[in-house]
Design a protein around this motif. Structure first.
Motif, PDB file in Angstrom:
ATOM      1  N   LEU A 108       0.836  -1.211   0.000  1.00 38.54           N
ATOM      2  CA  LEU A 108       0.000   0.000   0.000  1.00 38.54           C
ATOM      3  C   LEU A 108       0.870   1.260   0.000  1.00 38.54           C
ATOM      4  CD1 LEU A 108      -2.911   1.132   0.196  1.00 38.54           C
ATOM      5  CD2 LEU A 108      -2.663   1.098   2.666  1.00 38.54           C
ATOM      6  N   LYS A 109       2.022   1.155   0.677  1.00 43.93           N
ATOM      7  CA  LYS A 109       2.940   2.308   0.720  1.00 43.93           C
ATOM      8  C   LYS A 109       3.359   2.723  -0.693  1.00 43.93           C
ATOM      9  CE  LYS A 109       5.237   2.868   5.016  1.00 43.93           C
ATOM     10  NZ  LYS A 109       6.077   2.231   5.971  1.00 43.93           N
ATOM     11  N   ILE A 149      -9.960  10.145  19.830  1.00 43.01           N
ATOM     12  CA  ILE A 149      -8.619  10.628  19.450  1.00 43.01           C
ATOM     13  C   ILE A 149      -8.492  10.525  17.931  1.00 43.01           C
ATOM     14  CG2 ILE A 149      -6.122  10.323  19.763  1.00 43.01           C
ATOM     15  CD1 ILE A 149      -6.963   8.892  22.479  1.00 43.01           C
ATOM     16  N   ASN A 150      -8.311  11.694  17.325  1.00 41.23           N
ATOM     17  CA  ASN A 150      -8.278  11.738  15.866  1.00 41.23           C
ATOM     18  C   ASN A 150      -6.902  11.330  15.324  1.00 41.23           C
ATOM     19  OD1 ASN A 150      -9.513  12.174  13.464  1.00 41.23           O
ATOM     20  ND2 ASN A 150      -9.074  14.370  13.408  1.00 41.23           N
ATOM     21  N   HIS A 151      -6.904  10.496  14.306  1.00 41.95           N
ATOM     22  CA  HIS A 151      -5.634  10.079  13.712  1.00 41.95           C
ATOM     23  C   HIS A 151      -5.456  10.611  12.295  1.00 41.95           C
ATOM     24  CE1 HIS A 151      -3.904   6.995  16.539  1.00 41.95           C
ATOM     25  NE2 HIS A 151      -5.048   7.300  17.108  1.00 41.95           N
ATOM     26  N   LEU A 152      -6.563  10.881  11.634  1.00 41.18           N
ATOM     27  CA  LEU A 152      -6.440  11.382  10.252  1.00 41.18           C
ATOM     28  C   LEU A 152      -7.719  12.117   9.859  1.00 41.18           C
ATOM     29  CD1 LEU A 152      -4.856  11.187   7.428  1.00 41.18           C
ATOM     30  CD2 LEU A 152      -6.354   9.268   6.951  1.00 41.18           C
ATOM     31  N   ASP A 193      -0.209   9.510  -2.044  1.00 43.90           N
ATOM     32  CA  ASP A 193       0.020  10.267  -0.800  1.00 43.90           C
ATOM     33  C   ASP A 193      -0.955   9.826   0.288  1.00 43.90           C
ATOM     34  OD1 ASP A 193       2.041  11.678  -2.037  1.00 43.90           O
ATOM     35  OD2 ASP A 193       0.625  13.165  -2.838  1.00 43.90           O
ATOM     36  N   LEU A 194      -2.204   9.620  -0.115  1.00 45.52           N
ATOM     37  CA  LEU A 194      -3.206   9.170   0.853  1.00 45.52           C
ATOM     38  C   LEU A 194      -2.836   7.771   1.360  1.00 45.52           C
ATOM     39  CD1 LEU A 194      -5.866   9.538   2.354  1.00 45.52           C
ATOM     40  CD2 LEU A 194      -7.094   8.802   0.323  1.00 45.52           C
ATOM     41  N   ALA A 195      -2.395   6.903   0.448  1.00 40.15           N
ATOM     42  CA  ALA A 195      -2.031   5.527   0.816  1.00 40.15           C
ATOM     43  C   ALA A 195      -0.905   5.532   1.859  1.00 40.15           C
ATOM     44  CB  ALA A 195      -1.625   4.750  -0.428  1.00 40.15           C
ATOM     45  N   LYS A 196       0.072   6.404   1.652  1.00 43.83           N
ATOM     46  CA  LYS A 196       1.188   6.489   2.624  1.00 43.83           C
ATOM     47  C   LYS A 196       0.677   6.940   3.993  1.00 43.83           C
ATOM     48  CE  LYS A 196       4.950   7.219  -0.554  1.00 43.83           C
ATOM     49  NZ  LYS A 196       5.601   8.213  -1.389  1.00 43.83           N
ATOM     50  N   LEU A 205      -2.322   6.536   5.143  1.00 44.69           N
ATOM     51  CA  LEU A 205      -3.113   5.443   5.726  1.00 44.69           C
ATOM     52  C   LEU A 205      -2.198   4.436   6.417  1.00 44.69           C
ATOM     53  CD1 LEU A 205      -5.729   4.732   2.890  1.00 44.69           C
ATOM     54  CD2 LEU A 205      -6.196   5.656   5.165  1.00 44.69           C
ATOM     55  N   CYS A 206      -1.085   4.092   5.748  1.00 44.01           N
ATOM     56  CA  CYS A 206      -0.148   3.113   6.334  1.00 44.01           C
ATOM     57  C   CYS A 206       0.347   3.579   7.692  1.00 44.01           C
ATOM     58  CB  CYS A 206       1.062   2.928   5.429  1.00 44.01           C
ATOM     59  SG  CYS A 206       0.660   1.927   4.051  1.00 44.01           S
TER      60      CYS A 206
END
Ligand SMILES: Nc1ncnc2c1ncn2[C@@H]1O[C@H](COP(=O)(O)OP(=O)(O)OP(=O)(O)O)[C@@H](O)[C@H]1O
Length: 363
Positions: free
Chosen positions: A106-107, A145-148, A158-161, A163-164
């Motif tokens: 995915l990265k 707790i927000n992570h993204l 960029d989104l995939a990175k 997400l990883c």
């Protein structure tokens, strides 16, 4: 006709990772809708669900059967919640996000065979440029707790990175993980991985926090109402969904404004956990919730009614004029009379639809 929001419950049997796992399995048989759990031939219990996915089912099959329809409906304005529930080590994280290997691919922006259903969903909606907002957050002991948070406008790679990175940080098994997507159609999809539950020595379900306890209370309230043979119209009865963050997230489903689907992850080597998981799913299957149409759906259905009616009238008019051309003898008064009838019909339809819109706006 009363329209119910049916709660779809599927079971995913965890893959047997070695021969011993298979020997220790508590599943004595299953079909695509039934599963039988047994313990040393002394105890046997049968359960029925909408779909049983066997241990060899891959991520894509689960995605296509359960999540793809949710995505399609979101694109026509219908919101959905999907719960992933199961005991510790039953495959919840695997089902949602995939393996470490799949995160590695995915990265590079690639979807692999092992990529989980949440990743596939985000990828599909991103490809279709339908994400208006994507959020990933956790609920840890009633703290959000927000992570993204992103608007989905960035490039997929960029989104995939991102997400990883986020997924690698979600490593506590008793937190609830939430992926929330708002689409450009104003619908919402929430995928909620409920923190692990397991059975204590007493055989009672160990509840790690307030959210799970409140979720059980909400289910019980819904079922009690049904037992009393009252029609469940959620606005009129007290369902304690505001008492925890988790149930608050699910409130649109309890209110009939969003569909609810559940995937039960089943680790067949732990009979007590397996029974707890299946019983949890069974309770949901008994609930019937009256469907409330969303604003967009109402607008769409009014529009659709108008289009259908208009098309029918047009067809009638066309067939009438075609017939009259062939007969040629029909006098002009006949046409005028028919046109007047059609105008009257149209006016009554328009009046009816206007009334509906006014009623709907006043709600
Ligand atoms: N269907 C499957 N096929 C292959 N491996 C699987 C499958 N399901 C689970 N696993 C593997 O089993 C292990 C435990 O799964 P996972 O971490 O997803 O469980 P979990 O329910 O999220 O556990 P926890 O509650 O502790 O977070 C992982 O190594 C995962 O890769």
């Amino acid at each position: 006709m009363i329209n119910y929001n049916q709660i779809y419950v599927a079971v995913r049997i965890k893959a047997y990772l070695n021969a011993q796992d298979k020997e220790e399995s508590c599943i004595s048989s299953f079909t695509d809708k039934q599963i039988v759990i047994s313990k040393s031939n002394l105890y046997e219990q049968q359960y029925e669900f909408n779909q049983i996915f066997d241990s060899q089912c891959d991520q894509e099959q689960i995605y296509l059967c359960v999540v793809h329809p949710i995505v399609q409906e979101a694109l026509s304005g219908i919101s959905s919640n999907l719960i992933i529930y199961g005991s510790q080590g039953s495959g919840k994280t695997y089902s949602l996000f995939g393996t470490i290997g799949s995160l590695f691919t995915l990265k590079q922006g690639l979807i692999s065979l092992e990529s989980g259903i949440a990743i596939r969903m985000i990828h599909q909606l991103h490809q279709q440029k339908q994400i208006s907002e994507l959020k990933i957050f956790i609920i840890d002991n009633e703290q959000i707790i927000n992570h993204l948070t992103t608007n989905g406008q960035s490039k997929w790679i960029d989104l995939a990175k991102q997400l990883c990175e986020v997924i690698q940080n979600l490593n506590d098994s008793i937190i609830h993980v939430v992926i929330e997507i708002k689409t450009l159609q104003n619908s919402k999809i929430k995928i909620i991985q409920i923190g692990s539950v397991s059975k204590g020595n007493s055989g009672q379900m160990v509840t790690h926090n307030k959210s799970i306890f409140t979720l059980h209370r909400c289910i019980q309230c819904l079922l009690d109402q049904q037992k009393q043979k009252k029609i469940i119209q959620m606005q009129r009865i007290y369902i304690p969904f505001r008492e925890s963050k988790l149930t608050n997230l699910l409130s649109n489903s309890f209110l009939g404004q969003a569909q609810l689907k559940i995937i039960l992850c089943l680790a067949p080597t732990k009979i007590d956990d397996a029974l707890g998981t299946l019983q949890f799913g069974q309770q949901f299957q008994q609930i019937k919730i009256i469907r409330q149409q969303s604003k967009l759906q109402t607008q769409l259905s009014v529009q659709q009614q108008f289009q259908t009616q208009s098309q029918l009238q047009l067809n009638e008019f066309n067939s009438m004029t075609t017939q009259s051309q062939t007969l040629e003898m029909i006098p002009i008064q006949f046409h005028l009379q028919k046109i007047q009838e059609l105008t009257d019909k149209y006016e009554s339809i328009i009046h009816y639809l206007q009334q509906k819109i006014i009623k709907y706006k006043n709600q």
